[in-house]
Design a protein around this motif. Structure first.
Motif, PDB file in Angstrom:
ATOM      1  N   ALA A 204      33.803  25.819  36.545  1.00 61.80           N
ATOM      2  CA  ALA A 204      34.405  26.446  37.723  1.00 61.80           C
ATOM      3  C   ALA A 204      34.244  25.569  38.958  1.00 61.80           C
ATOM      4  N   VAL A 205      33.076  24.942  39.115  1.00 66.64           N
ATOM      5  CA  VAL A 205      32.851  24.059  40.261  1.00 66.64           C
ATOM      6  C   VAL A 205      33.800  22.866  40.216  1.00 66.64           C
ATOM      7  N   ASN A 206      34.018  22.298  39.014  1.00 62.13           N
ATOM      8  CA  ASN A 206      34.964  21.190  38.886  1.00 62.13           C
ATOM      9  C   ASN A 206      36.374  21.635  39.253  1.00 62.13           C
ATOM     10  N   ALA A 207      36.733  22.861  38.844  1.00 59.29           N
ATOM     11  CA  ALA A 207      38.058  23.382  39.205  1.00 59.29           C
ATOM     12  C   ALA A 207      38.179  23.535  40.715  1.00 59.29           C
ATOM     13  N   LEU A 208      37.122  24.009  41.359  1.00 60.63           N
ATOM     14  CA  LEU A 208      37.146  24.170  42.810  1.00 60.63           C
ATOM     15  C   LEU A 208      37.227  22.830  43.532  1.00 60.63           C
ATOM     16  N   ARG A 209      36.543  21.850  43.009  1.00 65.85           N
ATOM     17  CA  ARG A 209      36.500  20.549  43.670  1.00 65.85           C
ATOM     18  C   ARG A 209      37.795  19.761  43.460  1.00 65.85           C
ATOM     19  N   TYR A 210      38.289  19.771  42.236  1.00 70.22           N
ATOM     20  CA  TYR A 210      39.356  18.836  41.886  1.00 70.22           C
ATOM     21  C   TYR A 210      40.658  19.516  41.470  1.00 70.22           C
ATOM     22  N   GLY A 211      40.662  20.845  41.340  1.00 64.73           N
ATOM     23  CA  GLY A 211      41.866  21.532  40.900  1.00 64.73           C
ATOM     24  C   GLY A 211      42.884  21.672  42.010  1.00 64.73           C
ATOM     25  N   CYS A 212      44.140  21.872  41.611  1.00 66.38           N
ATOM     26  CA  CYS A 212      45.210  22.042  42.597  1.00 66.38           C
ATOM     27  C   CYS A 212      45.696  23.491  42.652  1.00 66.38           C
ATOM     28  N   GLU A 213      45.134  24.349  41.816  1.00 66.34           N
ATOM     29  CA  GLU A 213      45.506  25.763  41.833  1.00 66.34           C
ATOM     30  C   GLU A 213      44.371  26.569  41.218  1.00 66.34           C
ATOM     31  N   PRO A 214      44.362  27.899  41.471  1.00 64.56           N
ATOM     32  CA  PRO A 214      43.277  28.726  40.926  1.00 64.56           C
ATOM     33  C   PRO A 214      43.229  28.629  39.397  1.00 64.56           C
ATOM     34  N   PRO A 215      42.041  28.586  38.817  1.00 67.10           N
ATOM     35  CA  PRO A 215      41.930  28.494  37.365  1.00 67.10           C
ATOM     36  C   PRO A 215      42.305  29.803  36.678  1.00 67.10           C
ATOM     37  N   ARG A 216      42.828  29.688  35.473  1.00 63.68           N
ATOM     38  CA  ARG A 216      43.097  30.851  34.630  1.00 63.68           C
ATOM     39  C   ARG A 216      42.066  30.859  33.507  1.00 63.68           C
ATOM     40  N   ILE A 217      41.464  32.005  33.297  1.00 59.85           N
ATOM     41  CA  ILE A 217      40.435  32.154  32.263  1.00 59.85           C
ATOM     42  C   ILE A 217      40.919  33.214  31.289  1.00 59.85           C
ATOM     43  N   VAL A 218      41.206  32.799  30.068  1.00 58.39           N
ATOM     44  CA  VAL A 218      41.825  33.681  29.083  1.00 58.39           C
ATOM     45  C   VAL A 218      40.963  33.713  27.823  1.00 58.39           C
ATOM     46  N   GLN A 219      40.735  34.919  27.305  1.00 59.35           N
ATOM     47  CA  GLN A 219      40.042  35.064  26.044  1.00 59.35           C
ATOM     48  C   GLN A 219      41.063  35.367  24.939  1.00 59.35           C
ATOM     49  N   GLU A 220      41.037  34.537  23.917  1.00 61.98           N
ATOM     50  CA  GLU A 220      41.897  34.762  22.737  1.00 61.98           C
ATOM     51  C   GLU A 220      40.981  34.819  21.514  1.00 61.98           C
ATOM     52  N   GLY A 221      40.759  35.997  21.017  1.00 60.94           N
ATOM     53  CA  GLY A 221      39.818  36.140  19.909  1.00 60.94           C
ATOM     54  C   GLY A 221      38.416  35.765  20.354  1.00 60.94           C
ATOM     55  N   ARG A 222      37.828  34.797  19.679  1.00 61.14           N
ATOM     56  CA  ARG A 222      36.476  34.337  20.031  1.00 61.14           C
ATOM     57  C   ARG A 222      36.525  33.045  20.822  1.00 61.14           C
ATOM     58  N   THR A 223      37.673  32.760  21.404  1.00 67.67           N
ATOM     59  CA  THR A 223      37.833  31.562  22.214  1.00 67.67           C
ATOM     60  C   THR A 223      38.090  31.930  23.668  1.00 67.67           C
ATOM     61  N   VAL A 224      37.389  31.270  24.579  1.00 63.81           N
ATOM     62  CA  VAL A 224      37.606  31.459  26.018  1.00 63.81           C
ATOM     63  C   VAL A 224      38.136  30.163  26.584  1.00 63.81           C
TER      64      VAL A 224
END
Length: 224
Positions: A204-224
């Motif tokens: 999340a910190v890397n997304a805040l520092r270097y991302g260009c848009e809000p991160p999407r966090i999706v759970q699909e089965g046992r994968t996040v």
């Protein structure tokens, strides 16, 4: 009779010569092992190539190769540790410098609204430093061959939510709201809650520092 004696004498002499050569070969191998430098690529060489000596030389050379591989891996681990510490020390200095600057502004500011703003920034920068120190501690633990991470059933969604909540101020500062889509059923994993929280927080910190848009966090089965 005399012929038999001669043959026996020749056999004894040949055996004595072979024994002397074998003794010399063993002494040569012993000297090689005693005098060999740990970083050397030298291998056992044979002058007596009987099956037993060939197998001995192969076994010794295999051990040398294995130790060489371990030595190279250990040296690379040391270099990686130095690089990691360099990066972390740089990352720690950055928020510390920002904290010092805002602390000076805070000390000289009389406007209560600005003081509150500066104080909030200082608090968040110190949180960043604390997070980086946690990373440094975790990095040191990973490099410790005796360190073992204790695992237990962990609610992944709960750890994720707490990790994101700890970064609320940073998300607010960027005007971002992460998109979160988790399943209704809890995702339980055999893990370590603190280590998993550090992973989520670092991402999340890397997304805040270097991302260009809000991160999407999706759970699909046992994968996040």
């Amino acid at each position: 009779m005399e012929a038999a004696v001669v043959l026996l004498a020749v056999a004894v002499v040949a055996l004595a010569v072979q024994l002397a050569r074998s003794e010399a070969q063993l002494r040569a191998i012993a000297r090689f092992l005693v005098n060999r430098e740990s970083a050397s690529n030298a291998r056992v060489a044979l002058s007596v190539r009987t099956r037993g000596f060939v197998q001995l030389a192969q076994a010794v050379n295999r051990q040398i190769d294995r130790h060489q591989g371990e030595r190279v891996a250990a040296e690379e681990a040391k270099r990686e540790l130095r690089r990691g510490l360099t990066y972390l020390s740089h990352d720690i200095r950055t928020p510390l410098a920002g904290t010092q600057g805002y602390a000076q502004l805070l000390a000289a500011e009389e406007d209560e609204a600005l003081r509150a703003r500066y104080l909030d920034v200082v608090s968040r920068r110190l949180d960043d430093v604390g997070g980086l120190l946690d990373q440094l501690y975790a990095y040191a633990q990973v490099q410790d061959p005796d360190h073992r991470i204790e695992r237990e059933p962990v609610d992944v969604g709960q750890v994720l939510a707490e990790s994101l909540a700890s970064l609320y101020g940073q998300f607010k500062e960027r005007g971002w709201e992460p998109g979160i889509q988790l399943a209704d059923e809890p995702l339980v994993a055999d893990s370590n809650a603190d280590a998993l929280a550090r992973i989520f927080r670092n991402l999340a910190v890397n997304a805040l520092r270097y991302g260009c848009e809000p991160p999407r966090i999706v759970q699909e089965g046992r994968t996040v």
